[in-house]
Design a protein around this motif. Structure first.
Motif, PDB file in Angstrom:
ATOM      1  N   VAL A 120       0.827  -1.326   0.014  1.00  0.00           N
ATOM      2  CA  VAL A 120       0.155   0.015   0.024  1.00  0.00           C
ATOM      3  C   VAL A 120       0.885   1.370  -0.047  1.00  0.00           C
ATOM      4  O   VAL A 120       1.650   1.496   0.940  1.00  0.00           O
ATOM      5  N   TRP A 121       1.018   1.954  -1.026  1.00  0.00           N
ATOM      6  CA  TRP A 121       1.671   3.127  -1.309  1.00  0.00           C
ATOM      7  C   TRP A 121       0.662   4.242  -0.680  1.00  0.00           C
ATOM      8  O   TRP A 121       0.420   5.270  -1.667  1.00  0.00           O
ATOM      9  N   GLY A 122       0.720   4.287   0.504  1.00  0.00           N
ATOM     10  CA  GLY A 122      -0.475   5.352   1.379  1.00  0.00           C
ATOM     11  C   GLY A 122      -0.582   4.899   2.739  1.00  0.00           C
ATOM     12  O   GLY A 122       0.337   3.944   3.327  1.00  0.00           O
ATOM     13  N   ARG A 123      -1.690   5.103   3.165  1.00  0.00           N
ATOM     14  CA  ARG A 123      -2.091   4.808   4.634  1.00  0.00           C
ATOM     15  C   ARG A 123      -2.824   3.437   4.557  1.00  0.00           C
ATOM     16  O   ARG A 123      -3.938   3.389   4.002  1.00  0.00           O
ATOM     17  N   LEU A 124      -2.499   2.411   5.551  1.00  0.00           N
ATOM     18  CA  LEU A 124      -3.062   1.377   5.575  1.00  0.00           C
ATOM     19  C   LEU A 124      -3.824   1.234   6.880  1.00  0.00           C
ATOM     20  O   LEU A 124      -3.218   1.164   7.997  1.00  0.00           O
ATOM     21  N   ARG A 125      -5.219   1.409   6.582  1.00  0.00           N
ATOM     22  CA  ARG A 125      -5.861   1.718   8.081  1.00  0.00           C
ATOM     23  C   ARG A 125      -7.118   0.643   8.038  1.00  0.00           C
ATOM     24  O   ARG A 125      -7.967   0.515   9.095  1.00  0.00           O
ATOM     25  N   GLY A 126      -7.258  -0.236   6.938  1.00  0.00           N
ATOM     26  CA  GLY A 126      -8.273  -1.270   7.000  1.00  0.00           C
ATOM     27  C   GLY A 126      -7.765  -2.485   7.441  1.00  0.00           C
ATOM     28  O   GLY A 126      -6.852  -2.748   8.055  1.00  0.00           O
ATOM     29  N   ILE A 127      -8.186  -3.580   6.454  1.00  0.00           N
ATOM     30  CA  ILE A 127      -7.896  -4.961   7.125  1.00  0.00           C
ATOM     31  C   ILE A 127      -7.097  -5.583   5.691  1.00  0.00           C
ATOM     32  O   ILE A 127      -7.806  -5.368   4.591  1.00  0.00           O
ATOM     33  N   ALA A 128      -5.915  -6.259   5.957  1.00  0.00           N
ATOM     34  CA  ALA A 128      -5.258  -6.739   5.037  1.00  0.00           C
ATOM     35  C   ALA A 128      -4.758  -8.221   5.319  1.00  0.00           C
ATOM     36  O   ALA A 128      -4.168  -8.545   6.428  1.00  0.00           O
ATOM     37  N   HIS A 129      -4.873  -8.973   4.423  1.00  0.00           N
ATOM     38  CA  HIS A 129      -4.694 -10.498   4.526  1.00  0.00           C
ATOM     39  C   HIS A 129      -3.886 -10.904   3.471  1.00  0.00           C
ATOM     40  O   HIS A 129      -4.376 -11.239   2.260  1.00  0.00           O
ATOM     41  N   ALA A 130      -2.263 -11.266   3.603  1.00  0.00           N
ATOM     42  CA  ALA A 130      -1.579 -11.658   2.528  1.00  0.00           C
ATOM     43  C   ALA A 130      -1.439 -13.140   2.708  1.00  0.00           C
ATOM     44  O   ALA A 130      -1.690 -13.568   3.789  1.00  0.00           O
ATOM     45  N   GLY A 131      -1.041 -13.659   1.692  1.00  0.00           N
ATOM     46  CA  GLY A 131      -0.669 -15.377   1.900  1.00  0.00           C
ATOM     47  C   GLY A 131      -1.977 -16.160   2.173  1.00  0.00           C
ATOM     48  O   GLY A 131      -1.938 -16.926   2.786  1.00  0.00           O
ATOM     49  N   ALA A 132      -3.127 -15.456   1.586  1.00  0.00           N
ATOM     50  CA  ALA A 132      -4.401 -16.017   1.795  1.00  0.00           C
ATOM     51  C   ALA A 132      -4.213 -17.644   1.810  1.00  0.00           C
ATOM     52  O   ALA A 132      -5.202 -18.331   2.212  1.00  0.00           O
ATOM     53  N   SER A 133      -3.847 -18.160   0.715  1.00  0.00           N
ATOM     54  CA  SER A 133      -3.728 -19.537   0.464  1.00  0.00           C
ATOM     55  C   SER A 133      -2.764 -20.211   1.124  1.00  0.00           C
ATOM     56  O   SER A 133      -2.432 -21.584   1.053  1.00  0.00           O
ATOM     57  N   GLY A 134      -1.942 -19.831   2.162  1.00  0.00           N
ATOM     58  CA  GLY A 134      -1.143 -20.495   3.077  1.00  0.00           C
ATOM     59  C   GLY A 134       0.428 -19.936   3.108  1.00  0.00           C
ATOM     60  O   GLY A 134       1.013 -20.643   3.980  1.00  0.00           O
ATOM     61  N   ASN A 135       0.709 -19.259   2.144  1.00  0.00           N
ATOM     62  CA  ASN A 135       2.261 -19.008   2.243  1.00  0.00           C
ATOM     63  C   ASN A 135       2.497 -17.992   3.307  1.00  0.00           C
ATOM     64  O   ASN A 135       2.057 -16.775   3.183  1.00  0.00           O
ATOM     65  N   ARG A 136       3.349 -18.398   4.245  1.00  0.00           N
ATOM     66  CA  ARG A 136       3.621 -17.587   5.355  1.00  0.00           C
ATOM     67  C   ARG A 136       4.932 -16.765   5.253  1.00  0.00           C
ATOM     68  O   ARG A 136       5.306 -16.135   6.202  1.00  0.00           O
ATOM     69  N   GLU A 137       5.322 -16.714   4.025  1.00  0.00           N
ATOM     70  CA  GLU A 137       6.560 -15.900   3.762  1.00  0.00           C
ATOM     71  C   GLU A 137       6.213 -14.641   2.990  1.00  0.00           C
ATOM     72  O   GLU A 137       6.899 -13.816   2.477  1.00  0.00           O
ATOM     73  N   CYS A 138       4.800 -14.366   2.879  1.00  0.00           N
ATOM     74  CA  CYS A 138       4.338 -13.248   2.108  1.00  0.00           C
ATOM     75  C   CYS A 138       4.437 -12.120   3.029  1.00  0.00           C
ATOM     76  O   CYS A 138       4.654 -12.076   4.239  1.00  0.00           O
ATOM     77  N   LEU A 139       4.269 -10.922   2.767  1.00  0.00           N
ATOM     78  CA  LEU A 139       4.491  -9.789   3.365  1.00  0.00           C
ATOM     79  C   LEU A 139       3.540  -8.691   2.971  1.00  0.00           C
ATOM     80  O   LEU A 139       2.753  -8.750   2.061  1.00  0.00           O
ATOM     81  N   ILE A 140       3.311  -7.660   3.925  1.00  0.00           N
ATOM     82  CA  ILE A 140       2.488  -6.606   3.869  1.00  0.00           C
ATOM     83  C   ILE A 140       3.290  -5.449   4.155  1.00  0.00           C
ATOM     84  O   ILE A 140       3.610  -5.323   5.369  1.00  0.00           O
ATOM     85  N   MET A 141       3.267  -4.432   3.256  1.00  0.00           N
ATOM     86  CA  MET A 141       3.912  -3.211   3.367  1.00  0.00           C
ATOM     87  C   MET A 141       3.072  -2.112   2.911  1.00  0.00           C
ATOM     88  O   MET A 141       2.110  -2.084   2.201  1.00  0.00           O
ATOM     89  N   ALA A 142       3.311  -1.005   3.904  1.00  0.00           N
ATOM     90  CA  ALA A 142       2.620   0.461   3.785  1.00  0.00           C
ATOM     91  C   ALA A 142       3.527   1.382   4.111  1.00  0.00           C
ATOM     92  O   ALA A 142       4.688   1.474   4.905  1.00  0.00           O
ATOM     93  N   VAL A 143       3.365   2.800   3.541  1.00  0.00           N
ATOM     94  CA  VAL A 143       4.056   3.781   3.734  1.00  0.00           C
ATOM     95  C   VAL A 143       3.566   4.361   5.186  1.00  0.00           C
ATOM     96  O   VAL A 143       4.402   4.795   5.886  1.00  0.00           O
ATOM     97  N   GLN A 144       2.361   4.151   5.621  1.00  0.00           N
ATOM     98  CA  GLN A 144       1.823   4.420   6.651  1.00  0.00           C
ATOM     99  C   GLN A 144       1.097   3.229   7.338  1.00  0.00           C
ATOM    100  O   GLN A 144      -0.213   3.142   6.879  1.00  0.00           O
ATOM    101  N   MET A 145       1.534   2.498   8.288  1.00  0.00           N
ATOM    102  CA  MET A 145       0.577   1.389   8.728  1.00  0.00           C
ATOM    103  C   MET A 145      -0.038   1.649  10.035  1.00  0.00           C
ATOM    104  O   MET A 145       0.439   1.728  11.198  1.00  0.00           O
ATOM    105  N   GLU A 146      -1.397   1.782   9.643  1.00  0.00           N
ATOM    106  CA  GLU A 146      -2.425   1.941  10.938  1.00  0.00           C
ATOM    107  C   GLU A 146      -3.737   0.828  10.750  1.00  0.00           C
ATOM    108  O   GLU A 146      -4.659   1.264  10.628  1.00  0.00           O
TER     109      GLU A 146
END
Length: 259
Positions: free
Chosen positions: A180-206
């Protein structure tokens, strides 16, 4: 699971086009034919459009005012104009287009840009694989230049890159990474199929909530005083948020290999 197909009135429309209205577990689905069934062209879209309207007229007893409609577009390419036409026709009979399921990137972008929840799925396979289990590779990344608003849900079988904000009440679910090249203020689910090496990145993490594979983390009660780009990843203790400047995927690989 109960399916009920709505009737088609008599007319001159080709019934082989196979526009379908179905009720599934309380949800009203509008299912369009695949492009292999009806090759894409303006004439084909006119015929699909006409059959959809006839089915709308024939299904009065199956719906209540303001019933949400979930469009199953499959591999059919739709633009914002066609989606607007669909939504306007549905509004005329007190139905509301709420979400779009598609295997086409262009359709997904058009739908989410128009304010609808989106589920991008893998293309349907014509092969009969029997009981053989096939691991599907991740789809290409989905790039969105927009703000994901409250009530919007985006699902994608690859990574999702948002040039904008993810607002409270907005949800992004990806089989790959989420950026997210901005503010992450909602719900984010990465690696939804089970990949534990996935990442969640944001410029502003809330975030309201973060999930990576089966790990879950909620936002702290107090917001930080300063913000900087951050990365959420899984460690042995659960989801950890690190400064982007201090993080690399090689570090993540070492963390996951530790006993």
């Amino acid at each position: 699971m109960e399916f009920t197909e709505l009737p088609l009135l008599e007319g001159t429309v080709d019934n082989n086009i196979q526009v379908k209205w179905k009720s599934e577990s309380g949800r009203l689905l509008l299912i369009l034919p695949t492009e292999s069934q009806v090759p894409p062209s303006e004439v084909s879209w006119s015929e699909i459009w006409q059959q959809m309207k006839l089915r709308l007229k024939g299904g009065d007893r199956f719906r209540l005012p303001n019933t949400p409609v979930h469009l199953v577009a499959r591999d059919r390419l739709l633009d914002t104009r066609q989606l607007q036409e669909l939504a306007e026709s549905l509004n005329e009979v007190e139905l509301q287009l709420k979400s779009v399921s598609t295997s086409r990137r262009q359709t997904a972008i058009a739908a989410v840009s128009s304010g609808y929840s989106v589920e991008q799925v893998q293309p349907e396979s014509t092969l009969n694989l029997g009981s053989t289990t096939v691991v599907q590779p991740l789809a290409d990344a989905l790039y969105l230049q927009m703000t994901v608003r409250s009530g919007q849900l985006i699902r994608h079988p690859g990574s999702v890159i948002i040039l904008g904000d993810l607002n409270p009440g907005g949800i992004v679910v990806a089989d790959g990474d989420i950026l997210v090249w901005g503010r992450l203020r909602g719900i984010a689910h990465a690696g939804a199929s089970g990949n534990r090496e996935c990442l969640i990145m944001a410029v502003q993490m809330e975030p309201t909530q973060l999930r990576i594979a089966d790990a879950l983390a909620r936002a702290p009660e107090k917001s930080p005083m300063q913000f900087f780009p951050e990365v959420a990843h899984i460690t042995a203790e659960g989801i950890r948020i690190s400064k982007a400047s201090d993080f690399s995927r090689s570090q993540l690989s070492r963390i996951n290999q530790e006993p």
